[in-house]
Motif scaffolding. Structure first.
Motif, PDB file in Angstrom:
ATOM      1  N   MET A  56     -18.813  -6.178   9.652  1.00  0.00           N
ATOM      2  CA  MET A  56     -18.241  -4.910   9.188  1.00  0.00           C
ATOM      3  C   MET A  56     -16.847  -5.126   8.623  1.00  0.00           C
ATOM      4  SD  MET A  56     -17.474  -1.446  11.370  1.00  0.00           S
ATOM      5  CE  MET A  56     -16.523  -0.117  10.654  1.00  0.00           C
ATOM      6  N   LYS A  57     -16.578  -4.520   7.483  1.00  0.00           N
ATOM      7  CA  LYS A  57     -15.274  -4.594   6.862  1.00  0.00           C
ATOM      8  C   LYS A  57     -14.467  -3.336   7.189  1.00  0.00           C
ATOM      9  CE  LYS A  57     -15.195  -8.505   4.595  1.00  0.00           C
ATOM     10  NZ  LYS A  57     -14.169  -9.532   4.889  1.00  0.00           N
ATOM     11  N   TYR A  58     -13.170  -3.527   7.250  1.00  0.00           N
ATOM     12  CA  TYR A  58     -12.270  -2.394   7.389  1.00  0.00           C
ATOM     13  C   TYR A  58     -11.585  -2.148   6.058  1.00  0.00           C
ATOM     14  CZ  TYR A  58     -12.871  -3.124  12.421  1.00  0.00           C
ATOM     15  OH  TYR A  58     -13.387  -3.264  13.672  1.00  0.00           O
ATOM     16  N   ALA A  59     -10.839  -1.068   5.964  1.00  0.00           N
ATOM     17  CA  ALA A  59     -10.110  -0.766   4.741  1.00  0.00           C
ATOM     18  C   ALA A  59      -8.626  -0.679   5.043  1.00  0.00           C
ATOM     19  CB  ALA A  59     -10.598   0.555   4.152  1.00  0.00           C
ATOM     20  N   LYS A  60      -7.831  -1.196   4.121  1.00  0.00           N
ATOM     21  CA  LYS A  60      -6.387  -1.044   4.257  1.00  0.00           C
ATOM     22  C   LYS A  60      -5.799  -0.589   2.927  1.00  0.00           C
ATOM     23  CE  LYS A  60      -5.184  -5.907   3.246  1.00  0.00           C
ATOM     24  NZ  LYS A  60      -4.451  -7.093   3.748  1.00  0.00           N
ATOM     25  N   ALA A  62      -6.522   8.581   9.804  1.00  0.00           N
ATOM     26  CA  ALA A  62      -5.555   7.642  10.356  1.00  0.00           C
ATOM     27  C   ALA A  62      -5.794   6.215   9.872  1.00  0.00           C
ATOM     28  CB  ALA A  62      -5.595   7.667  11.870  1.00  0.00           C
ATOM     29  N   PHE A  63      -4.700   5.538   9.553  1.00  0.00           N
ATOM     30  CA  PHE A  63      -4.703   4.119   9.192  1.00  0.00           C
ATOM     31  C   PHE A  63      -3.626   3.406  10.004  1.00  0.00           C
ATOM     32  CE2 PHE A  63      -6.714   5.886   5.523  1.00  0.00           C
ATOM     33  CZ  PHE A  63      -7.507   4.869   4.978  1.00  0.00           C
ATOM     34  N   ASP A  93     -10.324  -7.657   7.123  1.00  0.00           N
ATOM     35  CA  ASP A  93     -10.993  -8.079   8.350  1.00  0.00           C
ATOM     36  C   ASP A  93     -10.418  -7.402   9.588  1.00  0.00           C
ATOM     37  OD1 ASP A  93     -12.788  -9.810   7.090  1.00  0.00           O
ATOM     38  OD2 ASP A  93     -11.295 -11.413   7.018  1.00  0.00           O
ATOM     39  N   GLU A  94      -9.311  -6.701   9.414  1.00  0.00           N
ATOM     40  CA  GLU A  94      -8.694  -5.994  10.533  1.00  0.00           C
ATOM     41  C   GLU A  94      -8.359  -4.570  10.109  1.00  0.00           C
ATOM     42  OE1 GLU A  94      -4.858  -7.535  11.615  1.00  0.00           O
ATOM     43  OE2 GLU A  94      -4.472  -8.285   9.609  1.00  0.00           O
ATOM     44  N   PRO A  95      -8.463  -3.629  11.067  1.00  0.00           N
ATOM     45  CA  PRO A  95      -8.116  -2.240  10.717  1.00  0.00           C
ATOM     46  C   PRO A  95      -6.601  -2.097  10.652  1.00  0.00           C
ATOM     47  CG  PRO A  95      -8.827  -2.400  13.018  1.00  0.00           C
ATOM     48  CD  PRO A  95      -9.010  -3.761  12.417  1.00  0.00           C
ATOM     49  N   GLY A  96      -6.069  -1.494   9.615  1.00  0.00           N
ATOM     50  CA  GLY A  96      -6.670  -0.656   8.619  1.00  0.00           C
ATOM     51  C   GLY A  96      -7.102   0.711   9.120  1.00  0.00           C
ATOM     52  N   TYR A  97      -8.092   1.135   8.406  1.00  0.00           N
ATOM     53  CA  TYR A  97      -8.697   2.439   8.649  1.00  0.00           C
ATOM     54  C   TYR A  97      -9.148   2.575  10.099  1.00  0.00           C
ATOM     55  CZ  TYR A  97     -12.369   6.036   8.450  1.00  0.00           C
ATOM     56  OH  TYR A  97     -13.162   7.127   8.682  1.00  0.00           O
ATOM     57  N   ILE A  98      -8.764   3.708  10.700  1.00  0.00           N
ATOM     58  CA  ILE A  98      -9.149   3.995  12.086  1.00  0.00           C
ATOM     59  C   ILE A  98     -10.234   5.056  12.130  1.00  0.00           C
ATOM     60  CG2 ILE A  98      -8.365   4.896  14.310  1.00  0.00           C
ATOM     61  CD1 ILE A  98      -5.573   3.692  13.621  1.00  0.00           C
TER      62      ILE A  98
END
Length: 328
Positions: free
Chosen positions: A1-5, A324-325, A173-178
């Motif tokens: 799973m990918k996160y978004a920043k 939230a991010f 690879d790390e949140p980012g988007y919560i």
């Protein structure tokens, strides 16, 4: 799973300025000191005929791309949020995609209309698309040209200003988007809006002024004064966050005193928000992206790395969204 920043931002503001004094002279209404002190607006930016919603959106997007040296061909998806579209159909996003050069990579493009709640909603949609692996780089743009829909004969029209704000989100690879929370209540649908549409696109509709912004009944201040803390607390509970985790909250830039009261209700210092209505007026779908861009330029985003940034937006209809991010 990918996160978004979030990796970049940009904005566009029309050069033409109308001060509160000029508005008073035009409309014969006295709006100060109330507008300057309570609303926080002392001038507004008014777009010229050539400064269309898609033009402003594309200019904001170009600045976001230039900030990080990204080519438009690297954008996979363009989402435009507006309730002042250049046309009912086709959607503004397709033209913006072309104007910035993202059509060369055939980036997908579409519009969203949750009125002025668009800001938090668009980044939520973009982050979810990225998480699914469908897109890597997503450009979200809020564009607002409400002065083109004003009659210039009511005191409340002093609120509105034009402009566009853009953010670029990318896979991480790390949140980012919560995550996000939202609420809506369509019983307020008749209060405020531009009511020209299918069924009213006729001479009678124009005679009734349905092609202009119409304030039929004001929303009570409690819609945001109570609704915003409600969503913040719901967001914190849902994602096991605390108020200490919050680095900044960017609210719909609609009323200075409301933002101040909400921060007091939350027990948070004003340093944990950022207001730009004194610089740009109220720019609806664009305002929280413009606030982010302004805060970034002032070095405030860099200072909250590791902390949580919340976009909290409200729009007539009504809709409210909090997203939230974590700033990484």
């Amino acid at each position: 799973m990918k996160y978004a920043k979030i990796i970049s931002s940009g904005m566009y503001v029309p050069q033409r300025i109308m001060t509160n004094a000029e508005f008073e002279k035009l409309t014969m209404f006295t709006i100060d000191p109330y507008f300057s002190e309570t609303i926080g607006i002392n001038h507004r930016h008014v777009s010229e005929d050539w400064e269309t919603p898609t033009y402003m959106a594309a200019e904001a997007a170009k600045k976001a791309l230039e900030r990080i040296g990204m080519k438009p061909e690297e954008i996979d998806l363009v989402i435009v949020g507006t309730d002042t579209p250049e046309s009912i159909s086709p959607p503004d996003a397709a033209r913006v995609q072309y104007l910035i050069g993202a059509h060369k990579a055939e980036a997908m493009a579409f519009n969203v209309n949750a009125s002025c709640a668009n800001g938090a909603l668009l980044v939520d949609i973009a982050a979810r698309y990225i998480a699914l692996g469908d897109y890597r780089n997503v450009l979200v743009i809020g564009t607002y040209a409400m002065t083109k829909f004003l009659s210039w004969k009511y005191s409340w029209e002093a609120l509105f200003s034009d402009g566009a704000g853009a953010l670029i989100l990318t896979a991480s690879d790390e949140p980012g988007y919560i995550g996000s929370v939202a609420r809506a209540d369509g019983s307020w649908w008749q209060n405020w809006g531009i009511y020209m549409g299918a069924g009213t696109m006729n001479l009678q509709g124009f005679e009734r002024g349905l092609h202009k912004l119409d304030l039929r009944a004001a929303y009570p201040a409690t819609v945001n004064e109570e609704g915003w803390p409600l969503l913040i607390n719901k967001l914190l509970d849902k994602y096991n966050l605390t108020k200490d985790d919050i680095g900044m909250i960017l609210f719909t830039q609609v009323r200075k005193k409301t933002i101040e009261k909400v921060m007091e209700t939350l027990g948070l210092p004003l340093e944990k928000t950022h207001m730009v209505m004194h610089k740009y007026g109220y720019t609806g779908s664009a305002c929280v992206y413009m606030a982010y861009d302004d805060a970034f330029d002032e070095g405030k985003i860099e200072k909250i790395k590791g902390k949580v940034l919340i976009f909290l937006t409200s729009g007539v209809g009504f809709q409210q969204v909090a997203t939230a991010f974590r700033i990484i």
